[in-house]
Each structure stands twice: as structure tokens, then as C-alpha cells.
Design a protein around this motif. Structure first.
Motif, PDB file in Angstrom:
ATOM      1  N   HIS A 227      30.128  44.068  66.883  1.00 54.67           N
ATOM      2  CA  HIS A 227      29.512  45.435  67.003  1.00 54.67           C
ATOM      3  C   HIS A 227      29.181  45.924  68.549  1.00 54.67           C
ATOM      4  O   HIS A 227      29.714  46.787  69.217  1.00 54.67           O
ATOM      5  CB  HIS A 227      28.241  45.819  66.383  1.00 54.67           C
ATOM      6  CG  HIS A 227      28.007  47.413  66.120  1.00 54.67           C
ATOM      7  ND1 HIS A 227      26.921  47.690  65.681  1.00 54.67           N
ATOM      8  CD2 HIS A 227      28.437  48.330  66.866  1.00 54.67           C
ATOM      9  CE1 HIS A 227      26.790  49.056  65.755  1.00 54.67           C
ATOM     10  NE2 HIS A 227      27.838  49.514  66.372  1.00 54.67           N
ATOM     11  N   HIS A 240      35.501  52.709  67.526  1.00 49.66           N
ATOM     12  CA  HIS A 240      34.094  52.962  66.941  1.00 49.66           C
ATOM     13  C   HIS A 240      33.548  54.204  67.596  1.00 49.66           C
ATOM     14  O   HIS A 240      32.497  54.528  66.884  1.00 49.66           O
ATOM     15  CB  HIS A 240      33.269  51.726  67.835  1.00 49.66           C
ATOM     16  CG  HIS A 240      32.084  51.368  67.171  1.00 49.66           C
ATOM     17  ND1 HIS A 240      31.624  51.244  65.668  1.00 49.66           N
ATOM     18  CD2 HIS A 240      30.640  51.584  67.896  1.00 49.66           C
ATOM     19  CE1 HIS A 240      30.242  51.150  65.644  1.00 49.66           C
ATOM     20  NE2 HIS A 240      30.013  51.402  66.619  1.00 49.66           N
ATOM     21  N   HIS A 244      30.309  57.118  66.082  1.00 49.23           N
ATOM     22  CA  HIS A 244      29.142  57.786  66.703  1.00 49.23           C
ATOM     23  C   HIS A 244      29.389  59.264  66.985  1.00 49.23           C
ATOM     24  O   HIS A 244      28.578  59.874  67.771  1.00 49.23           O
ATOM     25  CB  HIS A 244      29.094  56.997  68.246  1.00 49.23           C
ATOM     26  CG  HIS A 244      28.525  55.629  68.096  1.00 49.23           C
ATOM     27  ND1 HIS A 244      27.147  55.408  68.398  1.00 49.23           N
ATOM     28  CD2 HIS A 244      28.838  54.609  67.819  1.00 49.23           C
ATOM     29  CE1 HIS A 244      26.809  54.283  68.085  1.00 49.23           C
ATOM     30  NE2 HIS A 244      27.768  53.568  67.663  1.00 49.23           N
ATOM     31  N   HIS A 321      20.272  53.956  67.243  1.00 45.01           N
ATOM     32  CA  HIS A 321      21.564  53.528  67.496  1.00 45.01           C
ATOM     33  C   HIS A 321      22.567  54.679  67.857  1.00 45.01           C
ATOM     34  O   HIS A 321      23.587  54.751  68.635  1.00 45.01           O
ATOM     35  CB  HIS A 321      22.123  52.187  66.568  1.00 45.01           C
ATOM     36  CG  HIS A 321      23.512  52.175  67.052  1.00 45.01           C
ATOM     37  ND1 HIS A 321      23.889  51.291  68.068  1.00 45.01           N
ATOM     38  CD2 HIS A 321      24.748  52.257  66.431  1.00 45.01           C
ATOM     39  CE1 HIS A 321      25.261  50.808  68.111  1.00 45.01           C
ATOM     40  NE2 HIS A 321      25.706  51.377  67.043  1.00 45.01           N
TER      41      HIS A 321
HETATM   42 ZN    ZN Z   1      27.717  51.370  67.311  1.00 48.02          ZN
END
Ligand code: ZN
Ligand code: ZN
Length: 383
Positions: A227, A240, A244, A321
């Protein structure tokens, strides 16, 4: 244009836009439920007609068939009735009509009298049955939970981007057979040589609970570094960034993961699990924990689990996060336990909740599934 303050029978209106209130008594709840039930009913009838194409062999064996057929009958009748109620209550007839149409199509295709097709041998690489089961289960658990304990009570169930996230959820569950194969195969094919017999024996002889905790810790350590790498290498970040790009947090937002992200992370995380030789039961229990926790940490719930916040990854921990605030960038990578973030200096957990979610570095990820699928290949990342 009637502004719908109660049952309105003065005229009909058809629009795919939500122009009327969604409160109780406006026909919105009955209409939405009618579409959900009609869709589930139609999907189930299709599964019965084409088990070879739409159902997973291993799942098929688990069905208590009589109950499923009775339930299907109830689902279709309720879908039809709720659609009728929505038609009566709502000026805009689109919801009720779509719900009724779905329930009627399912009934015309046989409804609960559907001839149960021969479960054709192997078949079924599409898990429509798996999707329907998951959709029902998650909705039953999370819809009330996110209403009763909401962090953002104003956030509707059908918030911005829900269609995109539901598409991810649909494809993730529909293609579960393929992704599982792609997840397990690399470790088995490429890393068999790296197994250390004495270590495998030690793991095999450990009690189940120790094995499950061990699997979770090892997997989360691996997952932490994958990650973190996804956040660090610009080429990987493009994939990724899709995860997000979610601007609303709820259980469904966790599904928003690029296919490449899912397969890369899962396949690499499985390597040490495979090499250490955890028992099949331990691996299954670990997978159950992953599925529950990976969904739960995105949920729209206000629980902080204060005494456990350094030990177990919670919604509070993972919401940070996803925060769009600069100071929270590249923090809280773990899925199961913040221990790894504490150890490697990426732990970030203020008392408050994030002010906003999403991308903070100028990446412009498209809104739809297809655009997001191709985004990593075309985009020129600013990072
Ligand atoms: Zn992430
Ligand atoms: Zn997430």
C-alpha cells in the motif's frame, strides 16, 4: 410542477432526476425498495434459468432451494406492491414503474415457479448469485447501521458517486472466481520453491487462533508495504488514486478499487501466507476478517473504539487515510492493525474526524467506472 408535499394524484410525471423530496410518505422509499427487490428478483430468476452461466458451483451446493423459492416469491410480490404504492404516492412515476417492470419481467420469466435449470457441471465463472447474496447481506447490515450510528447523518444512501461504487461492487462479486484465481495462482506457481519445511511444520502445529492472528499480522505487514509503495511510485499511484477519489465515506466506498490494484495487492499479500503454510481453516477465517474489516473501516459510523485504536484499524483510523487534508497524506496504510503504522512512523489519528475526503494533490480522476478503468493508462500524473 407539484412540489410533492403529500400524495399527488393530479397528474403523472416521468423523470430520471430526483426532483421530489425523499422523505417518508413521498413514495421515494417504496419506489427505491421496489427497484431493489425487483432487481434482486429478476437476478435470482436469471440464476435459476442459467445456472451454468450465472452461478458459482461451490455456492450452488449451499442453497436451501425451497426457502430460496419461497423468498423469491415474497420478494417479487413485495417489489410489485411497493412499486404500486410509489405510483400512488409520487408525482414522478419513474421509480414505481421501473420497480413494477422489473418484478413483472421476473414473473413473466417464471417467477418462483421458474424451472430450476440443470446445474451444468463446472460452468459458472460469473457469480451473479454471489453478487445478489452479498448485496442483500451488506444492505441488511449496513443500511440500518449507517442510519442509526451515522457519522454524517445528512449523507443520503444514494450519495454522490454511488453508481460508480455499486458498479465496482457488482464487478468485484460477479468476477470473484476470476480474481480469486488470479490472487492465489502467482504464489502457488512462482514461489513454491521458497517454502521452508521446518517453518511450515511449526505453523501447522500451532493452535488455530494463533494461526489466524499470525496470518492477519503477516498479511497486514505485507499489505502495509504494498500500500505504501502504491502511494510512493507515481505509476502505481495512478491505479491507487482511483480508491482515493471517493469523496463520501460509507461501506460501499471501500469497493472502489482499480482491478489492477485489487489483484496486485491480494496476490502479493497471499505470497507469505502461502509460504508459511497456514491451515485452510485459518486462511478462510483470515479472509472473512479481511472482507468484514475492509468494508467496515470505510463505513459512515461515528464509533471511535477509543481503547482499541492503537491495536485495531477502525473507521476513524481509515477515514484519515482518505482525508483530503495535506497533513494526513500518506498516513495509516494498515487495514487490520495500526501497529505497523506506529512502528514505521505513518500513524496519524487526531481526536476529530477529517473535514473532507478525496484527492488532495490535483489528480483529476474521472467519475465513472470506465473512465476510472482507463485513467491510469492515459493520465499524466502530477505527482
Ligand atoms: Zn491508499
Ligand atoms: Zn480505503
Amino acid at each position: 410542477m407539484a412540489e410533492g408535499t403529500g400524495p399527488n394524484r393530479t397528474g403523472a410525471h416521468l423523470s430520471l432526476q430526483t426532483t421530489q423530496p425523499q422523505k417518508w410518505g413521498q413514495g421515494w422509499i417504496s419506489g427505491t425498495l421496489s427497484i431493489a427487490l425487483g432487481g434482486i428478483g429478476l437476478g435470482t430468476v436469471l440464476c435459476f434459468h442459467f445456472p451454468g452461466q450465472f452461478t458459482l458451483p461451490s455456492l450452488r451446493e449451499q442453497y436451501p432451494l425451497v426457502y430460496v423459492l419461497v423468498l423469491l416469491h415474497l420478494v417479487l410480490v413485495s417489489g410489485f406492491l411497493l412499486g404500486t404504492i410509489s405510483l400512488w404516492l409520487r408525482y414522478n412515476k419513474a421509480l414505481g414503474l421501473v420497480g413494477i417492470l422489473l418484478a413483472l419481467t421476473a414473473a413473466l420469466l417464471g417467477g418462483s415457479q421458474v424451472p430450476v435449470g440443470q446445474a451444468a457441471g463446472e460452468g459458472g465463472w460469473l457469480g451473479l448469485d454471489w453478487f445478489l447474496l452479498n448485496l442483500i447481506l451488506y444492505s441488511v447490515v449496513y443500511l440500518p447501521l449507517e442510519r442509526l450510528f451515522a457519522l454524517y447523518p445528512q449523507q443520503p444512501v444514494f450519495r454522490m458517486g454511488w453508481q460508480t461504487d455499486l458498479t465496482y461492487f457488482f464487478l468485484n462479486t460477479l468476477l470473484v472466481q476470476t480474481t480469486t484465481l488470479l490472487t492465489l495462482s502467482p504464489a502457488m506457481i512462482l514461489f513454491d520453491w521458497a517454502k521452508i519445511t521446518s517453518l511450515v511444520r511449526l505453523v501447522e502445529s500451532s493452535p488455530l487462533l494463533i494461526q489466524v492472528i499470525g496470518a492477519i499480522m503477516v498479511a497486514d505487514f505485507t499489505q502495509y508495504w504494498i500500500h505504501r509503495t502504491l502511494h510512493t511510485i507515481p505509476l502505481l499511484w495512478r491505479f491507487h488514486a482511483v480508491h482515493h477519489s471517493a469523496q463520501s465515506m460509507d461501506w460501499l466506498a471501500g469497493s472502489r478499487l482499480h482491478l489492477f490494484d485489487v489483484i496486485l495487492t491480494r496476490a502479493l499479500t497471499y505470497v507469505p501466507i502461502y509460504l508459511l503454510g497456514f491451515s485452510q481453516t485459518a486462511v478462510i477465517l483470515y479472509v472473512i476478517v479481511v472482507v468484514i474489516q475492509a468494508t467496515f473501516i470505510h463505513a459512515n459510523v461515528h464509533w471511535k473504539f477509543r481503547p482499541l485504536r492503537w491495536l485495531i484499524a477502525t473507521p476513524h483510523f481509515h477515514h484519515w487515510h482518505h482525508s483530503a487534508e495535506k497533513e494526513a497524506m500518506d498516513k495509516n496504510f494498515a487495514v487490520h492493525t495500526p501497529v505497523w503504522d506506529l512502528l514505521f512512523g505513518t500513524f496519524f489519528l487526531p481526536e476529530r474526524w477529517p473535514g473532507a475526503y478525496g484527492l488532495s494533490n490535483g489528480d483529476q480522476v474521472p467519475k465513472g467506472w470506465l473512465g476510472q478503468f482507463f485513467y491510469p493508462f492515459w493520465s499524466r500524473s502530477k505527482t
